[in-house]
Design an enzyme around this catalytic site. Structure first.
Site, PDB file in Angstrom:
ATOM      1  N   SER A   1       5.584  -6.346  -1.266  1.00  0.00           N
ATOM      2  CA  SER A   1       5.264  -5.123  -1.999  1.00  0.00           C
ATOM      3  C   SER A   1       5.199  -3.961  -1.022  1.00  0.00           C
ATOM      4  CB  SER A   1       3.929  -5.270  -2.723  1.00  0.00           C
ATOM      5  OG  SER A   1       2.877  -5.347  -1.771  1.00  0.00           O
TER       6      SER A   1
ATOM      7  N   ASP B   1       9.413  -5.893  -3.816  1.00  0.00           N
ATOM      8  CA  ASP B   1       8.846  -5.955  -5.159  1.00  0.00           C
ATOM      9  C   ASP B   1       8.296  -4.583  -5.542  1.00  0.00           C
ATOM     10  OD1 ASP B   1       7.986  -7.144  -7.538  1.00  0.00           O
ATOM     11  OD2 ASP B   1       6.068  -7.733  -6.680  1.00  0.00           O
TER      12      ASP B   1
ATOM     13  N   ASP C   1      11.204   0.476  -9.064  1.00  0.00           N
ATOM     14  CA  ASP C   1      10.271   0.673 -10.167  1.00  0.00           C
ATOM     15  C   ASP C   1      10.019   2.164 -10.335  1.00  0.00           C
ATOM     16  OD1 ASP C   1       8.173   0.842 -11.954  1.00  0.00           O
ATOM     17  OD2 ASP C   1       6.850  -0.515 -10.864  1.00  0.00           O
TER      18      ASP C   1
END
Length: 121
Positions: free
Chosen positions: A50, A83, A105
């Site tokens: 992440s 991620d 994202d």
């Protein structure tokens, strides 16, 4: 076997009728435990990082841990995945730094900005 990309990994999984585990990692013990279990089972794996883990553990340390896992577990396919990357710059930095997969994202952006940046990534 060098790091693999998730496109090939998913194609083989789909054709073989199996799933591929994806696990967020941020230290040596987690990387080691996951990859040793996958080696024992001869299972491919996606090691996810992440943005927070990159800040905490540093991009270079994390990629070197995964490179060590590849050397120590040569019989299993391993992908290194970002991620929930929140920007083009972050995704590009990860690809340039050895990641074989990224997930952009843009959920915090307007729909138009999200689509534009996703295309760019």
């Amino acid at each position: 076997m060098p790091l693999v990309n998730t496109t090939d990994m998913f194609k083989k999984a789909y054709e073989g009728g199996y799933a591929v585990g994806a696990f967020n990692v941020n230290n040596m013990e987690i990387v080691q435990g996951i990859t040793e279990a996958c080696q024992e089972l001869k299972a491919p794996v996606i090691l996810q990082v992440s943005a927070g883990a990159r800040k905490y553990a540093n991009h270079t340390y994390l990629t070197k841990l995964v490179e060590a896992a590849v050397i120590e577990n040569p019989d299993i396919p391993i992908a290194l995945h970002l991620d929930h990357g929140s920007s083009y710059e972050l995704c590009k930095d990860c690809v340039d730094g050895g990641f074989t997969s990224v997930m952009f994202d843009g959920s915090s952006k307007s729909y138009e900005e999200n689509v534009e940046e996703a295309r760019r990534v």
